[in-house]
Design a protein around this motif. Structure first.
Motif, PDB file in Angstrom:
ATOM      1  N   TYR A  32      11.542  13.968   8.309  1.00  0.00           N
ATOM      2  CA  TYR A  32      10.367  13.109   8.157  1.00  0.00           C
ATOM      3  C   TYR A  32      10.004  12.417   9.462  1.00  0.00           C
ATOM      4  CZ  TYR A  32      14.078   9.624   7.491  1.00  0.00           C
ATOM      5  OH  TYR A  32      15.196   8.849   7.627  1.00  0.00           O
ATOM      6  N   GLY A  33       8.690  12.253   9.664  1.00  0.00           N
ATOM      7  CA  GLY A  33       8.191  11.484  10.811  1.00  0.00           C
ATOM      8  C   GLY A  33       7.140  10.524  10.309  1.00  0.00           C
ATOM      9  N   GLY A  34       6.199  10.178  11.190  1.00  0.00           N
ATOM     10  CA  GLY A  34       5.102   9.305  10.776  1.00  0.00           C
ATOM     11  C   GLY A  34       5.387   7.836  11.022  1.00  0.00           C
TER      12      GLY A  34
ATOM     13  N   PHE B 109       2.515  14.808  12.761  1.00  0.00           N
ATOM     14  CA  PHE B 109       3.788  14.652  12.036  1.00  0.00           C
ATOM     15  C   PHE B 109       3.754  15.326  10.668  1.00  0.00           C
ATOM     16  CE2 PHE B 109       3.639  11.546   8.542  1.00  0.00           C
ATOM     17  CZ  PHE B 109       2.391  10.981   8.707  1.00  0.00           C
ATOM     18  N   LYS B 110       2.549  15.600  10.172  1.00  0.00           N
ATOM     19  CA  LYS B 110       2.378  16.359   8.924  1.00  0.00           C
ATOM     20  C   LYS B 110       0.967  16.931   8.933  1.00  0.00           C
ATOM     21  CE  LYS B 110       0.813  13.554   5.344  1.00  0.00           C
ATOM     22  NZ  LYS B 110       0.996  12.673   4.214  1.00  0.00           N
ATOM     23  N   PRO B 111       0.654  17.867   8.020  1.00  0.00           N
ATOM     24  CA  PRO B 111      -0.693  18.450   8.034  1.00  0.00           C
ATOM     25  C   PRO B 111      -1.768  17.438   7.641  1.00  0.00           C
ATOM     26  CG  PRO B 111       0.823  19.743   6.674  1.00  0.00           C
ATOM     27  CD  PRO B 111       1.522  18.468   7.000  1.00  0.00           C
TER      28      PRO B 111
ATOM     29  N   LEU C 154      11.242  17.537  -1.726  1.00  0.00           N
ATOM     30  CA  LEU C 154      12.470  18.311  -1.559  1.00  0.00           C
ATOM     31  C   LEU C 154      12.195  19.497  -0.632  1.00  0.00           C
ATOM     32  CD1 LEU C 154      14.095  18.362  -5.124  1.00  0.00           C
ATOM     33  CD2 LEU C 154      14.903  17.141  -3.089  1.00  0.00           C
ATOM     34  N   ARG C 155      11.271  19.300   0.301  1.00  0.00           N
ATOM     35  CA  ARG C 155      10.997  20.376   1.257  1.00  0.00           C
ATOM     36  C   ARG C 155      11.862  20.188   2.485  1.00  0.00           C
ATOM     37  NH1 ARG C 155       5.891  18.783   0.769  1.00  0.00           N
ATOM     38  NH2 ARG C 155       5.812  18.425   3.014  1.00  0.00           N
ATOM     39  N   ALA C 156      12.757  21.166   2.681  1.00  0.00           N
ATOM     40  CA  ALA C 156      13.622  21.101   3.863  1.00  0.00           C
ATOM     41  C   ALA C 156      12.805  21.476   5.093  1.00  0.00           C
ATOM     42  CB  ALA C 156      14.784  22.069   3.684  1.00  0.00           C
TER      43      ALA C 156
ATOM     44  N   GLU D  31       0.843  -1.199   0.000  1.00  0.00           N
ATOM     45  CA  GLU D  31       0.000   0.000   0.000  1.00  0.00           C
ATOM     46  C   GLU D  31       0.877   1.247   0.000  1.00  0.00           C
ATOM     47  OE1 GLU D  31      -3.413   0.324  -0.302  1.00  0.00           O
ATOM     48  OE2 GLU D  31      -2.467   2.261  -0.664  1.00  0.00           O
ATOM     49  N   PHE D  32       0.531   2.213  -0.829  1.00  0.00           N
ATOM     50  CA  PHE D  32       1.359   3.425  -0.926  1.00  0.00           C
ATOM     51  C   PHE D  32       0.627   4.682  -0.469  1.00  0.00           C
ATOM     52  CE2 PHE D  32       3.034   0.417  -4.044  1.00  0.00           C
ATOM     53  CZ  PHE D  32       4.371   0.404  -3.685  1.00  0.00           C
ATOM     54  N   LEU D  33      -0.534   4.505   0.174  1.00  0.00           N
ATOM     55  CA  LEU D  33      -1.300   5.713   0.502  1.00  0.00           C
ATOM     56  C   LEU D  33      -0.606   6.573   1.554  1.00  0.00           C
ATOM     57  CD1 LEU D  33      -2.848   5.003   3.394  1.00  0.00           C
ATOM     58  CD2 LEU D  33      -4.344   3.777   1.841  1.00  0.00           C
ATOM     59  N   ARG D  34      -0.848   7.870   1.422  1.00  0.00           N
ATOM     60  CA  ARG D  34      -0.273   8.822   2.378  1.00  0.00           C
ATOM     61  C   ARG D  34      -1.347   9.270   3.349  1.00  0.00           C
ATOM     62  NH1 ARG D  34       1.025  13.025  -2.020  1.00  0.00           N
ATOM     63  NH2 ARG D  34      -0.929  12.084  -2.628  1.00  0.00           N
ATOM     64  N   GLU D  35      -0.985   9.447   4.598  1.00  0.00           N
ATOM     65  CA  GLU D  35      -1.944   9.961   5.569  1.00  0.00           C
ATOM     66  C   GLU D  35      -2.311  11.383   5.164  1.00  0.00           C
ATOM     67  OE1 GLU D  35      -0.958   9.345   9.675  1.00  0.00           O
ATOM     68  OE2 GLU D  35      -0.075   7.413   9.238  1.00  0.00           O
ATOM     69  N   GLY D  36      -3.548  11.735   5.392  1.00  0.00           N
ATOM     70  CA  GLY D  36      -3.999  13.077   5.028  1.00  0.00           C
ATOM     71  C   GLY D  36      -4.606  13.109   3.631  1.00  0.00           C
TER      72      GLY D  36
HETATM   73  C1  UDX Z   1       4.483   7.789   3.399  1.00  0.00           C
HETATM   74  C2  UDX Z   1       4.547   7.490   1.892  1.00  0.00           C
HETATM   75  O1  UDX Z   1       4.492   8.729   1.166  1.00  0.00           O
HETATM   76  C3  UDX Z   1       3.423   6.573   1.487  1.00  0.00           C
HETATM   77  O2  UDX Z   1       3.546   6.237   0.118  1.00  0.00           O
HETATM   78  C4  UDX Z   1       3.484   5.300   2.350  1.00  0.00           C
HETATM   79  O3  UDX Z   1       2.392   4.468   2.049  1.00  0.00           O
HETATM   80  C5  UDX Z   1       3.457   5.653   3.834  1.00  0.00           C
HETATM   81  O4  UDX Z   1       4.510   6.577   4.126  1.00  0.00           O
HETATM   82  P1  UDX Z   1       3.063   9.400   4.990  1.00  0.00           P
HETATM   83  O5  UDX Z   1       3.950   8.910   6.072  1.00  0.00           O
HETATM   84  O6  UDX Z   1       1.594   9.443   5.205  1.00  0.00           O
HETATM   85  O7  UDX Z   1       3.290   8.519   3.666  1.00  0.00           O
HETATM   86  O8  UDX Z   1       3.478  10.902   4.640  1.00  0.00           O
HETATM   87  P2  UDX Z   1       4.358  11.667   3.550  1.00  0.00           P
HETATM   88  O9  UDX Z   1       3.511  12.711   2.935  1.00  0.00           O
HETATM   89  O10 UDX Z   1       5.064  10.767   2.648  1.00  0.00           O
HETATM   90  O11 UDX Z   1       5.406  12.408   4.510  1.00  0.00           O
HETATM   91  C6  UDX Z   1       6.284  11.687   5.346  1.00  0.00           C
HETATM   92  C7  UDX Z   1       7.114  12.623   6.186  1.00  0.00           C
HETATM   93  O12 UDX Z   1       8.064  13.321   5.381  1.00  0.00           O
HETATM   94  C8  UDX Z   1       6.327  13.715   6.902  1.00  0.00           C
HETATM   95  O13 UDX Z   1       6.849  13.844   8.209  1.00  0.00           O
HETATM   96  C9  UDX Z   1       6.594  14.968   6.100  1.00  0.00           C
HETATM   97  O14 UDX Z   1       6.514  16.133   6.875  1.00  0.00           O
HETATM   98  C10 UDX Z   1       8.019  14.704   5.635  1.00  0.00           C
HETATM   99  N1  UDX Z   1       8.363  15.416   4.398  1.00  0.00           N
HETATM  100  C11 UDX Z   1       7.749  15.098   3.226  1.00  0.00           C
HETATM  101  C12 UDX Z   1       9.394  16.365   4.406  1.00  0.00           C
HETATM  102  O15 UDX Z   1       9.978  16.658   5.452  1.00  0.00           O
HETATM  103  N2  UDX Z   1       9.741  16.963   3.232  1.00  0.00           N
HETATM  104  C13 UDX Z   1       9.146  16.676   2.058  1.00  0.00           C
HETATM  105  O16 UDX Z   1       9.532  17.265   1.041  1.00  0.00           O
HETATM  106  C14 UDX Z   1       8.113  15.715   2.053  1.00  0.00           C
END
Ligand code: UDX
Length: 434
Positions: free
Chosen positions: A256-258, A319-321, A250-252, A151-156
């Motif tokens: 990453y969290g989650g 961890f993200k919006p 590429l957003r600094a 599964e590749f879905l993203r939260e949000g």
């Molecule tokens: C991720 C994958 O994108 C998804 O395909 C997989 O199924 C589950 O893991 P998710 O964890 O929901 O999804 O969020 P995502 O939008 O990928 O962001 C992950 C983390 O990276 C967040 O903490 C976000 O803030 C951070 N991030 C993302 C950055 O710091 N910079 C970016 O440019 C993009």
């Protein structure tokens, strides 16, 4: 064809609702009664835009149901999607005990041919273990197949990701398994990639780790920018024009969290090391990511000098919006550091406050949960932005400045334009920009 979804956490619930939306007959099951009870009443236990409405709609139509009876769900399903958790163990590897338990249950309830589909993120070679476990425990000669459909879905944005996937990866061995999966995903037949099972399993870990690498890379560049006259936003933009690189991820910021990236990059590292491969590339990405917190706290110190007794507003806890999920959220570590330093914090998030209260209870004397960004900013010596919620982008910064004790912003997600904020009279610090 009846589909059973085992585990109705994030992935499982979205999969159950999504597959029923595609017109299939679906039953979701979970060991946590409360989740089943809520889902049966049309209430989601997580905040995910659009999921509630779709859940209610399919419950009403009668092609979606929930049951806490795992055995019964297995007995009555032709296809079983395994969506149970694979939490991180101390050595970084994924804990597969839930997957093993489910495999044994499938074996015990194998009353007819079943296709067992791994949907949880699992280490490469897991299918072999599932297959072996079912074969060892089954009591009859009845046939079964194991397949992988990561599964590749993203939260949000999970609902739209499920309904508009950029790819459907199907790892299967037999024609029967391939045909069943192709039928389930008929609607997306132009986006299906059929591979062997090891490949499908690896695609998931490889994708998430690559995206994590990309984020750590730009965060490393943000440090270069801070030590020179370069601007990380422009660097990312300039790099992103190259189609081989692309502008996304590429957003600094604070890293990453989650529930996926931190766990998956460590799991893949462990798998590789167990196979005798040097995985330092991924270890370094993890290290850079962990370092974001101390780099950020140093920025706060640079702005405030002494943190003890300072009042600090913390905006953005998820961890993200667009999610209420705080798993591996940078906010948790930043708050822990600031509490240690003796600061007083006012926290605010549009959706994640209740989850945060379980980590930092309201009784904590150094913490206060505010009802709005403005309330959090009241009398603050500094304002932190940890998550880039849209709501924060729309804040009336003049009003914010009026209520603050000192107009200092330390923006961990580059939400604002430095010139604009400074023109309003703020001292403004952000990531990788002057
Ligand atoms: C991720 C994958 O994108 C998804 O395909 C997989 O199924 C589950 O893991 P998710 O964890 O929901 O999804 O969020 P995502 O939008 O990928 O962001 C992950 C983390 O990276 C967040 O903490 C976000 O803030 C951070 N991030 C993302 C950055 O710091 N910079 C970016 O440019 C993009």
């Amino acid at each position: 064809m009846k589909i059973g979804i085992i585990g109705t956490g994030y992935v499982g619930l979205v999969t159950a609702v999504g597959l029923s939306e595609l017109g299939h007959e679906v039953t979701g099951t979970d060991i946590v009664e409360e989740k089943i009870d809520m889902a049966s009443r049309g209430i989601t236990h997580i905040y995910e835009p659009g999921l509630d409405q779709m859940l209610k709609k399919n419950l009403k139509q009668g092609n979606l149901s929930f049951s806490s009876n795992l055995n019964k769900t297995i007995l009555s399903s032709d296809v079983l999607f395994v969506c149970v958790g694979t939490p991180q163990r101390e050595d970084g590897s994924a804990d597969m005990s839930f997957v093993e338990e489910v495999s044994r249950k499938v074996a015990e309830n194998l009353n007819a041919y079943k296709l067992v589909v791994e949907k949880s993120t699992v280490p490469v070679k897991t299918s072999m273990w599932i297959k072996r476990t079912i074969s060892l425990y089954k009591k009859s000669e009845i046939d079964f197949d194991v397949a992988s459909n990561p599964e590749f879905l993203r939260e949000g944005s999970a609902v739209s990701d499920f309904l508009n996937p950029d790819r459907i990866i199907l790892g299967a061995e037999t024609d029967k398994a391939k045909d069943i999966l192709k039928k389930i995903y008929e609607k997306f037949k132009d986006r299906i990639l059929i591979t062997n099972i090891d490949t499908a399993e690896l695609i998931k870990h490889a994708s998430n780790s690559f995206l994590a690498l990309k984020i750590s890379y730009i965060n490393l560049m943000s440090e270069m920018c801070e030590k020179t006259e370069a601007d990380v936003e422009q660097v990312a933009k300039g790099m992103g024009f190259d189609p081989r690189i692309g502008p996304l991820f590429l957003r600094a910021g604070l890293g990453y969290g989650g529930s996926c990236f931190p766990k998956d990059i460590r799991a893949l590292t462990k798998i590789g090391e167990d196979l005798g491969i040097n995985m330092n590339l991924l270890k370094e990405a993890d290290r850079i990511n962990l370092e974001r917190i101390s780099v950020y706290v140093e920025k706060i110190k640079k702005a405030l000098w002494i943190l003890k007794d300072k009042k600090i507003a913390v905006l953005g806890l998820s961890f993200k919006p667009e999610t209420d999920d705080i798993r591996e959220a940078p906010s948790v570590k930043v708050i822990q550091e600031l509490i240690k330093e003796g600061s007083f914090l006012r926290l605010y998030d549009p959706k994640a406050m209740e989850n945060m209260k379980e980590v930092f209870p309201e009784e904590q004397p150094q913490l206060l949960y505010a009802k709005s960004s403005y309330e959090a900013a009241k009398d603050a010596n500094a304002l932190l932005f940890i998550t880039e919620w849209d709501e924060f982008k729309k804040l009336d910064l003049r009003k914010v400045k009026e209520v603050m004790a000192n107009p200092i912003i330390i923006d961990g997600r580059n939400i604002f334009e430095p010139v604009t904020v400074r023109e309003l009279g703020f001292e403004y610090y952000s990531i990788g920009r002057k």
